[in-house]
Design an enzyme around this catalytic site. Structure first.
Site, PDB file in Angstrom:
ATOM      1  N   TYR A 282      26.298  34.079  38.844  1.00 19.98           N
ATOM      2  CA  TYR A 282      27.712  34.345  38.550  1.00 19.98           C
ATOM      3  C   TYR A 282      28.635  33.138  38.721  1.00 19.98           C
ATOM      4  O   TYR A 282      29.835  33.241  38.460  1.00 19.98           O
ATOM      5  CB  TYR A 282      28.208  35.510  39.419  1.00 19.98           C
ATOM      6  CG  TYR A 282      27.436  36.784  39.180  1.00 19.98           C
ATOM      7  CD1 TYR A 282      27.460  37.406  37.929  1.00 19.98           C
ATOM      8  CD2 TYR A 282      26.658  37.366  40.183  1.00 19.98           C
ATOM      9  CE1 TYR A 282      26.725  38.559  37.691  1.00 19.98           C
ATOM     10  CE2 TYR A 282      25.929  38.526  39.953  1.00 19.98           C
ATOM     11  CZ  TYR A 282      25.966  39.116  38.709  1.00 19.98           C
ATOM     12  OH  TYR A 282      25.256  40.259  38.463  1.00 19.98           O
TER      13      TYR A 282
ATOM     14  N   ARG B  74      29.040  35.193  45.635  1.00 17.62           N
ATOM     15  CA  ARG B  74      27.965  36.131  45.302  1.00 17.62           C
ATOM     16  C   ARG B  74      26.969  35.513  44.304  1.00 17.62           C
ATOM     17  O   ARG B  74      27.392  35.082  43.214  1.00 17.62           O
ATOM     18  CB  ARG B  74      28.640  37.348  44.650  1.00 17.62           C
ATOM     19  CG  ARG B  74      27.715  38.336  44.054  1.00 17.62           C
ATOM     20  CD  ARG B  74      28.475  39.318  43.170  1.00 17.62           C
ATOM     21  NE  ARG B  74      27.566  40.310  42.672  1.00 17.62           N
ATOM     22  CZ  ARG B  74      27.776  41.040  41.593  1.00 17.62           C
ATOM     23  NH1 ARG B  74      28.900  40.920  40.903  1.00 17.62           N
ATOM     24  NH2 ARG B  74      26.898  41.920  41.198  1.00 17.62           N
TER      25      ARG B  74
ATOM     26  N   ASN C 194      35.205  44.405  32.891  1.00 21.69           N
ATOM     27  CA  ASN C 194      33.847  44.117  33.330  1.00 21.69           C
ATOM     28  C   ASN C 194      33.508  45.233  34.313  1.00 21.69           C
ATOM     29  O   ASN C 194      33.901  45.174  35.479  1.00 21.69           O
ATOM     30  CB  ASN C 194      33.752  42.754  34.013  1.00 21.69           C
ATOM     31  CG  ASN C 194      32.309  42.445  34.428  1.00 21.69           C
ATOM     32  OD1 ASN C 194      31.452  43.325  34.437  1.00 21.69           O
ATOM     33  ND2 ASN C 194      32.044  41.196  34.783  1.00 21.69           N
TER      34      ASN C 194
ATOM     35  N   ARG D 125      18.408  39.868  31.404  1.00 20.18           N
ATOM     36  CA  ARG D 125      18.092  40.127  32.806  1.00 20.18           C
ATOM     37  C   ARG D 125      17.190  41.363  32.944  1.00 20.18           C
ATOM     38  O   ARG D 125      16.542  41.765  31.985  1.00 20.18           O
ATOM     39  CB  ARG D 125      19.408  40.265  33.596  1.00 20.18           C
ATOM     40  CG  ARG D 125      20.247  38.974  33.541  1.00 20.18           C
ATOM     41  CD  ARG D 125      21.515  39.097  34.347  1.00 20.18           C
ATOM     42  NE  ARG D 125      21.241  39.297  35.761  1.00 20.18           N
ATOM     43  CZ  ARG D 125      22.176  39.697  36.648  1.00 20.18           C
ATOM     44  NH1 ARG D 125      23.429  39.927  36.252  1.00 20.18           N
ATOM     45  NH2 ARG D 125      21.848  39.857  37.910  1.00 20.18           N
TER      46      ARG D 125
ATOM     47  N   GLU E 178      34.405  44.750  26.433  1.00 23.59           N
ATOM     48  CA  GLU E 178      33.514  44.735  27.602  1.00 23.59           C
ATOM     49  C   GLU E 178      33.051  43.294  27.835  1.00 23.59           C
ATOM     50  O   GLU E 178      32.595  42.637  26.901  1.00 23.59           O
ATOM     51  CB  GLU E 178      32.308  45.640  27.300  1.00 23.59           C
ATOM     52  CG  GLU E 178      31.242  45.641  28.368  1.00 23.59           C
ATOM     53  CD  GLU E 178      29.995  46.425  27.915  1.00 23.59           C
ATOM     54  OE1 GLU E 178      30.030  47.091  26.860  1.00 23.59           O
ATOM     55  OE2 GLU E 178      28.980  46.324  28.625  1.00 23.59           O
TER      56      GLU E 178
ATOM     57  N   PRO F  66      32.928  46.781  40.518  1.00 25.40           N
ATOM     58  CA  PRO F  66      32.428  46.559  41.877  1.00 25.40           C
ATOM     59  C   PRO F  66      31.747  45.211  42.088  1.00 25.40           C
ATOM     60  O   PRO F  66      31.072  44.708  41.184  1.00 25.40           O
ATOM     61  CB  PRO F  66      31.420  47.702  42.069  1.00 25.40           C
ATOM     62  CG  PRO F  66      31.076  48.150  40.702  1.00 25.40           C
ATOM     63  CD  PRO F  66      32.293  47.926  39.867  1.00 25.40           C
ATOM     64  N   ASN F  67      31.982  44.677  43.255  1.00 28.01           N
ATOM     65  CA  ASN F  67      31.381  43.420  43.729  1.00 28.01           C
ATOM     66  C   ASN F  67      31.953  42.167  43.062  1.00 28.01           C
ATOM     67  O   ASN F  67      31.589  41.055  43.445  1.00 28.01           O
ATOM     68  CB  ASN F  67      29.843  43.429  43.579  1.00 28.01           C
ATOM     69  CG  ASN F  67      29.216  44.535  44.416  1.00 28.01           C
ATOM     70  OD1 ASN F  67      29.511  44.636  45.609  1.00 28.01           O
ATOM     71  ND2 ASN F  67      28.397  45.371  43.809  1.00 28.01           N
TER      72      ASN F  67
ATOM     73  N   HIS G 262      30.829  40.554  30.407  1.00 26.50           N
ATOM     74  CA  HIS G 262      29.907  40.285  31.513  1.00 26.50           C
ATOM     75  C   HIS G 262      29.756  38.781  31.666  1.00 26.50           C
ATOM     76  O   HIS G 262      29.603  38.071  30.660  1.00 26.50           O
ATOM     77  CB  HIS G 262      28.529  40.906  31.246  1.00 26.50           C
ATOM     78  CG  HIS G 262      28.602  42.387  31.111  1.00 26.50           C
ATOM     79  ND1 HIS G 262      28.761  43.217  32.189  1.00 26.50           N
ATOM     80  CD2 HIS G 262      28.616  43.175  30.009  1.00 26.50           C
ATOM     81  CE1 HIS G 262      28.847  44.464  31.764  1.00 26.50           C
ATOM     82  NE2 HIS G 262      28.765  44.472  30.443  1.00 26.50           N
TER      83      HIS G 262
ATOM     84  N   ALA H 290      28.221  46.826  37.815  1.00 24.82           N
ATOM     85  CA  ALA H 290      27.045  47.715  37.861  1.00 24.82           C
ATOM     86  C   ALA H 290      27.306  49.068  37.203  1.00 24.82           C
ATOM     87  O   ALA H 290      26.376  49.711  36.694  1.00 24.82           O
ATOM     88  CB  ALA H 290      26.610  47.906  39.308  1.00 24.82           C
TER      89      ALA H 290
HETATM   90  C1  DQA Z   1      27.834  41.865  35.524  1.00 27.58           C
HETATM   91  C2  DQA Z   1      26.408  42.257  35.169  1.00 27.58           C
HETATM   92  C3  DQA Z   1      26.028  43.570  35.867  1.00 27.58           C
HETATM   93  O1  DQA Z   1      24.689  43.926  35.528  1.00 27.58           O
HETATM   94  C4  DQA Z   1      26.108  43.404  37.358  1.00 27.58           C
HETATM   95  O2  DQA Z   1      25.845  44.636  38.001  1.00 27.58           O
HETATM   96  C5  DQA Z   1      27.414  42.856  37.805  1.00 27.58           C
HETATM   97  C6  DQA Z   1      28.057  41.805  37.003  1.00 27.58           C
HETATM   98  C7  DQA Z   1      28.216  40.490  34.933  1.00 27.58           C
HETATM   99  O3  DQA Z   1      29.392  40.196  34.893  1.00 27.58           O
HETATM  100  O4  DQA Z   1      27.335  39.730  34.534  1.00 27.58           O
HETATM  101  O5  DQA Z   1      27.908  43.176  38.881  1.00 27.58           O
HETATM  102  O6  DQA Z   1      28.705  42.811  34.949  1.00 27.58           O
END
Ligand code: DQA
Length: 205
Positions: free
Chosen positions: A45, A40, A96, A129, A120, A32-33, A122, A99
């Site tokens: 990011y 964003r 990835n 963080r 995985e 998501p997102n 990120h 959240a």
């Molecule tokens: C994320 C880190 C997550 O905590 C966050 O909710 C994201 C992006 C990252 O790529 O750094 O949406 O996965």
């Protein structure tokens, strides 16, 4: 194009072009997102869009002769369904979960259920963080976790997963090549099936 099995026995067994049939397939899943990448929270990011990121992944995949498919969803259920379907279609997953990393037992269970090697990724270093980002439900069922390298993390994941899968393939190559995707499908590789046919029929013309 002539199908491989109409070539002579020697050619089929030696000809490297038949290798494309064994091409590794990797599913890249964005949570998501991540569709908002580029706009964003740029200080966290970066400015690269998801489209540009996917292009960079595809470019490296071509160099490594890996087939990649990318998908993005804001919905947990959809992510779970894609992971489930990957079992018979892909050799590995790069994900990835965004959240959902910190909340989703369903995604963790899906990854454990399919048993495909999963990396995985990120973009940010989640361990640096907020505390709620320090816990990953995914890490325990993943082959590895890459965090904090921005978009490069996906490329590192692709190289790492490719090497992991390719090494497994080399070890399995004698006597029989059986990748996780094939194992799930219950089929044996073309070369091995051709060898059997040659032994029983004397020829495959
Ligand atoms: C994320 C880190 C997550 O905590 C966050 O909710 C994201 C992006 C990252 O790529 O750094 O949406 O996965």
């Amino acid at each position: 194009m002539r199908p491989c099995w109409t070539l002579s026995r020697e050619v089929v067994l030696m000809y490297p072009a038949c290798e494309h049939i064994d091409m590794l397939r990797i599913l890249v899943v964005h949570g998501p997102n991540l569709n908002l990448l580029g706009t964003r929270e740029q200080s966290i990011y970066g400015t690269l869009s998801l489209e540009a990121l996917d292009s960079a992944i595809t470019k490296l995949a071509k160099e490594l002769a890996v087939e990649v498919t990318q998908c993005q969803s804001n919905s947990e259920g959809e992510l779970v369904t894609w992971i489930q379907k990957a079992r018979t279609r892909y050799d590995g997953i790069i994900i990835n979960p965004a959240a959902y990393t910190h909340t989703s037992i369903a995604i963790r269970d899906a990854i454990a259920a399919v048993g495909l090697p999963t990396v995985e990724v990120h973009l940010s270093n989640i361990h640096q963080r907020e505390e709620f980002r320090h816990r990953s439900y995914i890490a325990g069922v993943a082959l590895g976790q890459i965090a904090g390298f921005g978009p490069t993390g996906y490329l590192l994941a692709l190289r790492g997963l490719h090497d992991h899968l390719a090494t497994g393939r080399r070890q399995e190559k004698t006597p029989t090549l059986v990748t996780p995707r094939r194992r799930a499908k219950g089929t044996r590789p073309l070369r091995s099936r051709l060898k059997d046919r040659i032994q029983s029929e004397g020829s495959i013309e």
